[in-house]
Design an enzyme around this catalytic site. Structure first.
Site, PDB file in Angstrom:
ATOM      1  CB  SER A   1      -1.002 -10.007   3.189  1.00  0.00           C
ATOM      2  OG  SER A   1      -2.167 -10.384   3.871  1.00  0.00           O
TER       3      SER A   1
ATOM      4  CG  ASP B   1      -1.992  -5.436  10.295  1.00  0.00           C
ATOM      5  OD1 ASP B   1      -3.174  -5.480   9.912  1.00  0.00           O
ATOM      6  OD2 ASP B   1      -1.062  -5.991   9.674  1.00  0.00           O
TER       7      ASP B   1
ATOM      8  CG  HIS C   1      -2.828  -6.370   6.352  1.00  0.00           C
ATOM      9  ND1 HIS C   1      -2.101  -7.051   7.306  1.00  0.00           N
ATOM     10  CD2 HIS C   1      -3.076  -7.268   5.350  1.00  0.00           C
ATOM     11  CE1 HIS C   1      -1.907  -8.297   6.913  1.00  0.00           C
ATOM     12  NE2 HIS C   1      -2.483  -8.460   5.730  1.00  0.00           N
TER      13      HIS C   1
END
Length: 265
Positions: A95, A217, A245
């Site tokens: 991320s 996502d 995610h």
């Protein structure tokens, strides 16, 4: 300051093997790699750590000036690399840590042999033709909710971020990670994350790069993966048949496999 203690650095796996450095995302800690790290450690040396302010890091080392932008987290990465004398490390950033890795690798490219950007987003807010997945109003509302009631925000948002509603235990695990983070620190990290714009940094990357996205996502839609792939010269893009995610939790075998394949090349 002892960097190993400051960042709760853990080194596992095969001594002398190629090094993988696994970096967690916002609101998390190194424990979210628990389903991936053991498999990777069978073949590689694996470096796990917590950013200052997260997990079991030394909270006394945290200050808002340093950690109010992604540069402070990139410096954590570089400090650990220097402490462990790492060269040619394959950095795996989940991320927001994907962009932290981009910043670190462009600042000291000699430290890095590869970048794995796991569900990256260089900018979360839509901008003209760029689709980040969120409007300015969306992010303002998210940050306001987080600042007003962090524990409530964590409980509500974790299942959305995780996806996989048929596996509620995954959302509960992510919510637990969020709730272990000091709310004041989380607010600063959230603003650094969701208001960041790293698009201009992508063309400067010269480190071999693998971009890994999920086919569903809500935080980093596939348009973001395509954009990041197009912006980083020579990068590769892999789409996992996974939802949410956090594929290191929802699809750990596939996630470990793509990381290992890239690191062997």
């Amino acid at each position: 300051m002892d960097i190993r203690s400051r960042n709760n650095v853990v080194v596992a796996g095969r001594h002398g093997a190629p090094v993988l450095m696994l970096a967690h995302g916002f609101g998390c800690d190194q424990n979210l790699w628990r389903l991936v790290a053991p498999a990777l450690a069978e073949e590689f040396q694996v470096v796990l750590f917590d950013y200052v302010g997260s997990g079991r890091s030394d909270l006394s080392a945290w200050n808002e000036d340093r950690y109010g932008s992604l540069d402070g987290y990139a410096q954590d990465v570089l400090d650990i690399c220097e402490e462990l004398d790492l060269r040619d490390v394959v950095f795996v950033g989940h991320s927001v840590s994907s962009m932290v890795g981009v910043l670190a690798a462009t600042r000291e490219p000699g430290r890095f042999g590869g970048l794995v950007l796991l569900v990256p987003s260089p900018r979360y807010i839509d901008d003209g033709d760029y689709r980040g997945g969120f409007s300015t109003a969306d992010i303002d509302e998210l940050l306001e909710s987080l600042e007003d009631n962090y524990l409530g925000w964590s409980a509500a948002m974790a299942p959305v971020i995780m996806g996989n509603p048929e596996r509620p235990e995954l959302g509960e695990e992510l919510a637990g990670a969020f709730c272990r983070t000091d709310p004041a620190i989380a607010r600063v990290f959230a603003r650094a994350t969701f208001l960041s714009d790293s698009r201009a940094d992508l063309p400067a990357v010269r480190t071999p790069t693998l971009i890994v996205e999920c086919d569903q996502d809500v935080i980093a839609p596939r348009e973001v993966g395509a954009y990041t792939h197009a912006a980083i010269p020579g990068s590769r893009l892999v789409t996992l048949r996974a939802t949410g995610h956090c594929p290191q939790l929802s699809a750990p075998e596939a996630t470990a496999a793509v990381i290992a394949d890239f690191a062997r090349a």
